[in-house]
Every structure is written in C-alpha cells, then in structure tokens.
Write a protein that holds these residues in place. Structure first.
Motif, PDB file in Angstrom:
ATOM      1  N   PHE A 113       6.708   5.538   4.817  1.00 52.90           N
ATOM      2  CA  PHE A 113       5.704   6.250   4.025  1.00 52.90           C
ATOM      3  C   PHE A 113       4.303   6.078   4.612  1.00 52.90           C
ATOM      4  N   LEU A 114       3.962   4.872   5.030  1.00 55.83           N
ATOM      5  CA  LEU A 114       2.647   4.644   5.616  1.00 55.83           C
ATOM      6  C   LEU A 114       2.485   5.416   6.915  1.00 55.83           C
TER       7      LEU A 114
ATOM      8  N   LEU B 236      -1.654  -7.007   4.166  1.00 51.31           N
ATOM      9  CA  LEU B 236      -1.950  -5.817   3.390  1.00 51.31           C
ATOM     10  C   LEU B 236      -2.661  -4.783   4.251  1.00 51.31           C
ATOM     11  N   PHE B 237      -2.201  -3.541   4.167  1.00 54.27           N
ATOM     12  CA  PHE B 237      -2.752  -2.444   4.956  1.00 54.27           C
ATOM     13  C   PHE B 237      -3.699  -1.626   4.092  1.00 54.27           C
ATOM     14  N   LYS B 238      -4.905  -1.386   4.591  1.00 52.87           N
ATOM     15  CA  LYS B 238      -5.881  -0.578   3.861  1.00 52.87           C
ATOM     16  C   LYS B 238      -5.636   0.889   4.177  1.00 52.87           C
ATOM     17  N   LEU B 239      -5.334   1.656   3.157  1.00 55.50           N
ATOM     18  CA  LEU B 239      -4.987   3.059   3.340  1.00 55.50           C
ATOM     19  C   LEU B 239      -6.221   3.872   3.714  1.00 55.50           C
ATOM     20  N   PRO B 240      -6.196   4.578   4.852  1.00 62.17           N
ATOM     21  CA  PRO B 240      -7.336   5.435   5.210  1.00 62.17           C
ATOM     22  C   PRO B 240      -7.471   6.608   4.248  1.00 62.17           C
TER      23      PRO B 240
ATOM     24  N   THR C 287       0.812  -1.214   0.000  1.00 55.32           N
ATOM     25  CA  THR C 287       0.000   0.000   0.000  1.00 55.32           C
ATOM     26  C   THR C 287       0.842   1.260   0.000  1.00 55.32           C
ATOM     27  N   ALA C 288       2.086   1.172   0.436  1.00 50.92           N
ATOM     28  CA  ALA C 288       2.950   2.349   0.429  1.00 50.92           C
ATOM     29  C   ALA C 288       3.152   2.880  -0.988  1.00 50.92           C
TER      30      ALA C 288
END
Length: 418
Positions: A318-319, A407-411, A50-51
């Motif tokens: 970055f995240l 996997l990270f869900k970007l807010p 996600t970054a």
C-alpha cells in the motif's frame, strides 16, 4: 498532454492499489493478470502503521474491517492444546501485537480493491506479459495468450515475489531474491467446536510451526511452515521440487514432512488433502540494487518483498503504491525522474523492515526439542509479564522480532487532494 498509459502486471493487492492512485493522478491504467479470474485463495493479512492512513484515504478501511476475521488474539499452545501465553488483538495497528483489528483474507482484499477500481481500470484476465521492448518514446508489450501488442509509457511489475516483469527488466534472479530457507503451506479446513476467534500456534522440532486461524467464511485457516538452518537441507530440496511439479506433489511432500507431528496435525493433514484452496509459498526477500530499469519499475513484493516474518508485506504494498503514484503525479512528463524519487523516498523504510534481527527467522523456529522448550519458556515469560502489566508485547518482543519497522511519514500529493 495525453494521459500516461500504464500497464500493471498483477491483480492481487499492490497492482490494484497502485491503479487506484494512478487514476487519481490522471493516468490511463490497464491491469494484466495471468489467472483467469480474481484469486480467492490466500492467507490472512493485515495492514499496519502508516499504511492504515493509505487505506483510510482510499475509503476502504471500514470495508476491510467489516470483512475481517474478527480475530480476538493469538494464543500459544502445547501439544495438549493448553495455552501458555495469550496476546490480544491490537486495534491501533502500531505493531503492538502479531495480529490487529484488520486481519483479512488476501482474496477478500483483492475483491475489495477490484470493486473500487473496476470502473476506471481496464482489467485483462487469463494473460501475461511475454516480452518488453523499449523504443525511446514508449515501451511495446507483447502478450502470451492473445491480447494484441500494445505500447505503454510505463510498465509496473506488481506480480509478487516470483515476478516475471522483474526477471525481464533486471535479470539475474538468483541475485535478486534472498532465500530464508523456508516454505509455508496455506489451506482451509472445516471448523470444529474447538476453534474459536483466537488463533492458535504450536511448534514442533525440525523448524516446523503449525497455526490455525479463524476466518469470516465459517472455516479455519491452517498454516504449516518449515524453516531450515541450511540451504542444503534435503527437505528444502524436496519442497523445491514439489513446488515446480504441482499441488498433488506439494501436498504429498507436506504430508511426509509433517506426519510425525503432535497437537492437531492429523486433523490438519486430513483437511489439507480435502482442501481446494491449498497453495505453497517459497519464503524469501527481494533485494534489488535499483527499482527501475528504463520504463519498467516494480512495487510491493515484486520489488521489495520483506517476507512474512516481517508482518509488513501488505503494508509495504500500500505504501509503495501510494508513493509511486504520487511521484508520477508530480512529474508525469519525466517518468525516469519520478521513478528515482519513488525509490529515494521509500527505500530507507523498506530497508529498515527487511533488515531482520540476527537469527531471524531461525531462532524462533528451533530444530531441537530443547530449542522448542526454550522458545516456549521465553514466550510464556513475556506473556506473563504482559498479563500482570509489567511490560507489553511491544516493548519486549518487537524490540527483537521484526514486527513493524521505523514509522514512515506519508508524503502529501496535490493530485490526491482534488
């Protein structure tokens, strides 16, 4: 209300990335950097998962790709430089390889981030924070080398695994950094005809690993790493002592600890002594019980370094920058609440990456010749299966090795969509 005044310590990756988003959140940003100028040295780094969406939203994705090393993949070689396994570049950024299409030198990335923030951010080079004093309504910062004392609403440590800001805010440094019993030395050497756009990796006994990678400057990047089973290993004592003394002492210890190696070690050591971009890095993980203390917080390696073995340090920087700035944009009049939200949202993802599988990194950096042979055979088998299409690097290696994470869900933040 007036703009929030934010001081960021560190002008490498996490600091300027955070500054970019905080400017869009309406803050007034100052970055303090102890080095006299941007650091040009550094190893190759990449951005995954996600970054990649974060750098696309920053408008620097294509710039970074244009400045990348153009690495085509990684090959594992024996002492005669014969490859026994090859894995091509991953252009999806989803962690299906140990290299991806954005493999960029840290110094190049720092310059890109500086260029996109310099018009909106105050940069102060050649100085560092000396003390912090909270007053209830703000935090007064004193500097070490002549910058006048100033008050800020928030101070952020983005100054790496050895963060001085973290030490001031949280103390008890020995409890905050988990050692992985490892050191890595980075430097560049002259390129020769044998060097291509493929990286080459070779193991020798004693938990030692040698890597040569292409760059976009006409040189070859060399890495020498040593991983010990025990913290009491005398070699770690030598490296730790040299780390405190200076580069000449560090080069001398690396020479001593690697001079019995095979492959291209003599070329690497000769180039090391001639290099002017050498640096040695202690490898560990930063694990804090909490990420903020009053009006002080941390981002990137300063707060949650996952170690290079995870392959996710730059991505987390970055995240972290995006989420921290985003939460501040939602409640700029309540900094403590914003900092708690930042940690609540990102910590589970950080912990999923920091939780290295059992035996990592030691099992992939064997001490004995038998261990080296077993590792080479395993990698050969995975490479062969990938080559004939039976499996992929992702399904066989990333199931065990710490490449990527959940996997990270970007807010989404309204302030960033204006």
């Amino acid at each position: 209300m007036s703009k929030l005044r934010v001081l960021i310590s560190g002008a490498s990756v996490a600091g300027p990335a955070l500054a970019y988003w905080l400017v869009r959140a309406g803050c007034s940003i100052t970055i303090i950097e102890r080095a006299p100028s941007l650091r040009s040295a550094g190893q190759g780094i990449d951005v995954r998962d996600t970054a990649r969406d974060v750098i696309k939203r920053m408008g620097i994705f294509d710039i970074m790709r244009a400045k990348s090393s153009q690495e085509e993949g990684i090959m594992f070689v024996d002492s005669n430089n014969r490859p026994y396994a090859e894995f091509g570049v991953d252009d999806s950024g989803e962690g299906d390889s140990m290299t991806c299409d954005i493999e960029i030198l840290r110094g190049e990335l720092a310059k890109i981030l500086f260029d996109v923030t310099k018009d909106d951010v105050e940069y102060i080079f050649g100085d560092m924070v000396e003390s912090l004093q909270e007053t209830g309504k703000d935090i007064v910062v004193s500097f070490a080398s002549g910058t006048p004392e100033r008050a800020f609403d928030l101070v952020v440590g983005a100054d790496g695994i050895g963060s001085s800001i973290r030490g001031m805010a949280f103390g008890r440094e020995e409890l905050n950094v988990r050692s992985l019993n490892a050191y890595v030395s980075y430097f560049s050497i002259p390129k020769t005809d044998i060097d291509t756009l493929w990286s080459r990796v070779h193991w020798i006994t004693g938990g030692r690993n040698m890597v040569m990678r292409p760059d976009n400057m006409g040189r070859t990047r060399a890495f020498l790493s040593l991983i010990a089973y025990s913290a009491s290993d005398e070699r770690l004592v030598q490296l730790g002592k040299a780390a405190r003394e200076g580069i000449p002492e560090q080069k001398a210890v690396v020479q001593e600890l690697f001079q019995d190696g095979d492959w291209e070690i003599q070329r690497m050591l000769e180039g090391m002594h001639e290099s002017d971009d050498f640096y040695m890095q202690y490898i560990g993980q930063v694990r804090l019980d909490r990420w903020s203390s009053g009006r002080v917080t941390v981002v990137g390696d300063a707060g949650y370094a996952p170690s290079p073995f995870s392959g996710m340090g730059t991505s987390l920087a970055f995240l972290g920058a995006y989420v921290l700035a985003g939460e501040i944009s939602k409640q700029p009049d309540n900094i403590p609440a914003a900092l708690l939200s930042y940690e609540r949202i990102l910590r589970p993802h950080v912990e999923s990456i920091q939780n290295l599988p059992p035996g990592i990194p030691w099992i992939v950096n064997p001490q004995s010749m038998m261990g080296v042979r077993v590792l080479e055979t395993f990698i050969w088998g995975v490479g062969w299966l990938s080559k004939i299409g039976v499996t992929t690097l992702a399904s066989k290696i990333t199931a065990y090795l710490p490449i990527g994470g959940k996997l990270f869900k970007l807010p989404e933040y309204e302030a960033f969509n204006k």
